[in-house]
Design a protein around this motif. Sequence first.
Motif, mmCIF file in Angstrom:
data_model
loop_
_atom_site.group_PDB
_atom_site.id
_atom_site.type_symbol
_atom_site.label_atom_id
_atom_site.label_comp_id
_atom_site.label_asym_id
_atom_site.label_seq_id
_atom_site.Cartn_x
_atom_site.Cartn_y
_atom_site.Cartn_z
ATOM 1 N N MET A 1 84.725 107.952 47.326
ATOM 2 C CA MET A 1 84.802 109.407 47.077
ATOM 3 C C MET A 1 84.521 109.679 45.602
ATOM 4 O O MET A 1 85.077 109.041 44.720
ATOM 5 N N GLN A 2 83.636 110.615 45.323
ATOM 6 C CA GLN A 2 83.265 110.920 43.955
ATOM 7 C C GLN A 2 84.397 111.622 43.220
ATOM 8 O O GLN A 2 85.045 112.517 43.733
ATOM 9 N N SER A 3 84.637 111.179 41.965
ATOM 10 C CA SER A 3 85.713 111.774 41.182
ATOM 11 C C SER A 3 85.359 113.208 40.827
ATOM 12 O O SER A 3 84.216 113.555 40.563
ATOM 13 N N ALA A 4 86.389 114.074 40.813
ATOM 14 C CA ALA A 4 86.179 115.472 40.443
ATOM 15 C C ALA A 4 86.132 115.649 38.936
ATOM 16 O O ALA A 4 85.767 116.712 38.453
ATOM 17 N N ASP A 5 86.492 114.654 38.154
ATOM 18 C CA ASP A 5 86.503 114.751 36.706
ATOM 19 C C ASP A 5 85.064 114.719 36.200
ATOM 20 O O ASP A 5 84.324 113.762 36.456
ATOM 21 N N PRO A 6 84.620 115.767 35.463
ATOM 22 C CA PRO A 6 83.225 115.787 34.989
ATOM 23 C C PRO A 6 82.876 114.584 34.121
ATOM 24 O O PRO A 6 81.754 114.074 34.200
ATOM 25 N N ALA A 7 83.808 114.131 33.277
ATOM 26 C CA ALA A 7 83.510 112.982 32.415
ATOM 27 C C ALA A 7 83.260 111.733 33.253
ATOM 28 O O ALA A 7 82.346 110.947 32.961
ATOM 29 N N ARG A 8 84.060 111.532 34.295
ATOM 30 C CA ARG A 8 83.856 110.374 35.161
ATOM 31 C C ARG A 8 82.517 110.472 35.904
ATOM 32 O O ARG A 8 81.820 109.477 36.099
ATOM 33 N N ARG A 9 82.176 111.675 36.352
ATOM 34 C CA ARG A 9 80.899 111.849 37.034
ATOM 35 C C ARG A 9 79.739 111.531 36.096
ATOM 36 O O ARG A 9 78.766 110.887 36.485
ATOM 37 N N THR A 10 79.857 111.996 34.845
ATOM 38 C CA THR A 10 78.786 111.726 33.882
ATOM 39 C C THR A 10 78.686 110.234 33.589
ATOM 40 O O THR A 10 77.583 109.683 33.494
ATOM 41 N N ARG A 11 79.836 109.575 33.453
ATOM 42 C CA ARG A 11 79.809 108.137 33.215
ATOM 43 C C ARG A 11 79.174 107.405 34.396
ATOM 44 O O ARG A 11 78.359 106.491 34.206
ATOM 45 N N ALA A 12 79.534 107.812 35.622
ATOM 46 C CA ALA A 12 78.937 107.182 36.801
ATOM 47 C C ALA A 12 77.431 107.428 36.842
ATOM 48 O O ALA A 12 76.649 106.552 37.240
ATOM 49 N N ARG A 13 77.001 108.632 36.422
ATOM 50 C CA ARG A 13 75.573 108.934 36.403
ATOM 51 C C ARG A 13 74.831 108.003 35.446
ATOM 52 O O ARG A 13 73.768 107.458 35.769
ATOM 53 N N VAL A 14 75.408 107.788 34.263
ATOM 54 C CA VAL A 14 74.770 106.892 33.292
ATOM 55 C C VAL A 14 74.786 105.456 33.796
ATOM 56 O O VAL A 14 73.812 104.708 33.625
ATOM 57 N N ASP A 15 75.887 105.048 34.430
ATOM 58 C CA ASP A 15 75.953 103.694 34.983
ATOM 59 C C ASP A 15 74.838 103.461 36.014
ATOM 60 O O ASP A 15 74.283 102.366 36.107
ATOM 61 N N ARG A 16 74.543 104.506 36.794
ATOM 62 C CA ARG A 16 73.482 104.359 37.793
ATOM 63 C C ARG A 16 72.096 104.376 37.156
ATOM 64 O O ARG A 16 71.185 103.680 37.595
ATOM 65 N N LEU A 17 71.929 105.189 36.123
ATOM 66 C CA LEU A 17 70.619 105.337 35.497
ATOM 67 C C LEU A 17 70.237 104.149 34.622
ATOM 68 O O LEU A 17 69.076 103.717 34.613
ATOM 69 N N LEU A 18 71.208 103.624 33.879
ATOM 70 C CA LEU A 18 70.890 102.679 32.804
ATOM 71 C C LEU A 18 70.139 101.445 33.295
ATOM 72 O O LEU A 18 69.112 101.076 32.704
ATOM 73 N N PRO A 19 70.606 100.745 34.347
ATOM 74 C CA PRO A 19 69.870 99.539 34.759
ATOM 75 C C PRO A 19 68.426 99.833 35.156
ATOM 76 O O PRO A 19 67.513 99.067 34.817
ATOM 77 N N GLY A 20 68.218 100.941 35.863
ATOM 78 C CA GLY A 20 66.864 101.270 36.291
ATOM 79 C C GLY A 20 65.944 101.593 35.127
ATOM 80 O O GLY A 20 64.761 101.234 35.133
ATOM 81 N N ILE A 21 66.477 102.287 34.109
ATOM 82 C CA ILE A 21 65.646 102.648 32.956
ATOM 83 C C ILE A 21 65.312 101.416 32.129
ATOM 84 O O ILE A 21 64.153 101.171 31.776
#
Length: 669
Positions: A1-21
Motif C-alpha cells: 500500500m502506497q504511503s500517504a506521506d508526500p515525502a515518502r512518496r517522493t522518496r519512493a519515486r526517486v528510488d524507482r527512477l534512479l536505477p533506470g536513469i
Amino acid sequence: MQSADPARRTRARVDRLLPGITALLTDGVQQREINEAAGRVLRAAGERPAVALLAEAGLDHQVVSHRMWAPLLGDGVAALTPARTTIGYVTAVRLHPVPGDRTTVRKATASFLTGPEILRCRARLLAQIGDLPAGAADAEWTTVLELARHVWDAADSARQAAIDELAGLYRAQIFAGRFLGRDGVPVRLEAVHQATMPVRWSDAAAGRRPFPEIGAAGPYDADQDLGQSVLHRVFPAVRRIVLDVDVPDERWPISEDGLDLIDLPMLDGRLRTGRAEWLIETELAGAGAVVTVEGPQREAERLLDRLRGPSPTVLRGPDNYLVLRDGGALADLRAEICKQGQAACLAARAQRTEAAYEGFRQTVRRVVAALDETPLAAPPMASPQEMAVRDLLGRIGAELSAMTDDVERGIAGPAASLADGITPYAALRQWITTQVYAWPQWPALFSALRHHVLVPGDLPSTPGPLLARFERLVHDLPEACARVIDATVENWLRHWSVRVAPLKSEFFEVIAPLRDGPSDTVAQLRRGVQFGWLTEARPEPAAPPDDQRANGAVRAAFPLDPRRNLPWHQDADDAGGHGRHLMTVMRVRREMVVAAQRLGEERLADALAARVETIRRRLRLQRQAQQQPDAHVRALLGGGPATTGVAPQAAARRIEDLLERADSEEEHQ
C-alpha cells in the motif's frame, strides 16, 4: 500500500527512477551528478520530524525548558535536567514510543560541528564583535585572533563576551579535531551536565579582564568515551547532544516517523552569545514547529520575526511563571505537539523534499540536454534479454535502497519486534524478570513466611549471595541481547522476504537460468532477493572490557549496599518490624529486576546500534553490486566492453519517458 506521506512518496519515486536513469548513462560525471541530486532528496525525505523548544529566561534566571521535561515525558527523565542552570548547547530528544508506562533514557551521544559550520559560527561571532577590517571573516585563525586582541581593551562587555566565545571556539576546534563532523559519539549525560558552563549574567561594572587564553591543548586523540574534562574542552565544537528516549506510546501517539524535541539554548537580552544564537537559528531552520515560552522581553517572538526563509509553525507554550512554579499548564501541550506539531513537521518535510526533488529533476534535464548534444554514434542495440536483465536488476536495487533505509526503523526503531509482536526491549525485560525470579533465595524466604511475616531462622541475611547472582545475570546479558536481536532481525527479514517475493520469482525466471556466465555472478545477484545471508551479519566482537572497571560498573548498579545486612537480618534496625514483612521481600526483588533491566536496556541499545550499522553496511555493498548492470550483463550474456546499448539521444528519450511515467503514476495514486 502506497504511503500517504508526500515525502515518502517522493522518496519512493526517486528510488524507482534512479536505477533506470543511471543504467542509461556511461559518463561517470553525469552519474555522480544524478546520484548526488537523488541523495539530497532521500536525505530530506528521511529527516525526523522536529519540534523545537524556545524559551526565555525566567524571573529567577532558570532555564525554563528544563522544567518542561517531566510534565511532557513523565517519570524517568530526571536525568535530563541538569542540577545547575546552563546555557549554550542543544539537546535533541529522540522519542521512541514503546508499549508500557515507563519513560527510559536509552542512550546519549554527541554530534560535532563540521569545519564549515565552525567557520559560519565564527563569522557570527565576528559580526557581534564588529569594527573589524573587511575580509576578517575569511582570514586565517591567527589573523582573526590578532584582530580581536587589538579591539579587546576598548570593547564593551557584549563584545568581550563574543571574543571569549571566539577564543573558546578556536581552542575547541583544535582539541576536538578528530571528532569534527562526527555523529553518535557516546557520552554520559551526567558528564554533559557537569562539563557545560553555568550561566554567568553579564555585569557591565565587572572591571577590565585580560585577553582570553588562546593556547590550545590538543588535538585530543585518546580512543575512549568523552569524559567530563574532555567534554569541557571540546564543548564549543559540539553541535548537539542527542538523547534516545523510550516513551509510553499511549502518552505519545505519534506516527512511525518518530519525533524529536529540540531543546534550544535559553534566550535572554543579558546573555549575548553568538554561538548559541547561531545554533538556535540553524536548528529552527530545520524544525517544522516551535513551542515558545515567552518572557517579559518577548525575545522568542523577535527572534522568529527576523528568521530568514520559511518560519516554523508556532505552538504557544505556557508562561514562565506556570512552568517554573507549577508545570501543570503543560498537561495539554503534549497532545498539541503530537497533532499540530507533528503535522506541521511532516508538511515542512514534504516541502523540503519536493524542493530537493525539483532540484533532482533539473539535474536530470541538464543531463538529458547534454545527451541530446552528444555526437551521434552507432552503438549496438541491446537484446530483449539484456533489457530484461537490466530492468530487473534496477528494480531489485530500488528495493535494496528501501530496505537499507528501513534497517534502523525495523530492527532498533518503532517497528522492531519479534515474531510474536513483542518489542526487543520488552522481550529482554521479560527474560531478566524470569531470571531474577528464579533465584533460589526467594523460595527460601517465601517458605519462611507466616502470616506475611518472616519467621526468624536460617535466612539469607547479607547481600552477598544476591550480588553474586546479579553479577552472573549481568555476565549473561550479552548472550541474551544477541538472542533477542537475532529474533528481531529474523522477523524483519521475514517481512522483507514477503515484500520481494515477486522479484524473487522473476529472478529465477530471468537471471538464474543464464548459466553462461560465472556461477558466482548469479550467486551474488541472488543475495538481492534472498536474505538468509544477513542473519550472519554481525559486528566484529568488541574488545573484552577491563574486569576491574566492569565489576565496578556492575556493583554500582546493584541496588543494595553490600556492606549492610538485609532488612530482615536479626541485627537490622527494624528487625521484627517492617523489614520482615512480605512487601519488603517483594520490594527487594523488584529493585533487583529494575536494576538488571536498566543495565540490560543499555547493553541492548548498544548491541542493536552495532547490528543495525553492520546490516546497513552489508546492504549498501550488495546494492552497489546490483548497480553495476554492465558488468553483470557481460558476465551473464557475454559481449564486449560496457555499453548501454543505446545512442545518447535514445537514452535521453528513455530518461524523459521514465520521468513522464513517474509523473503519470503519481497523478493516479
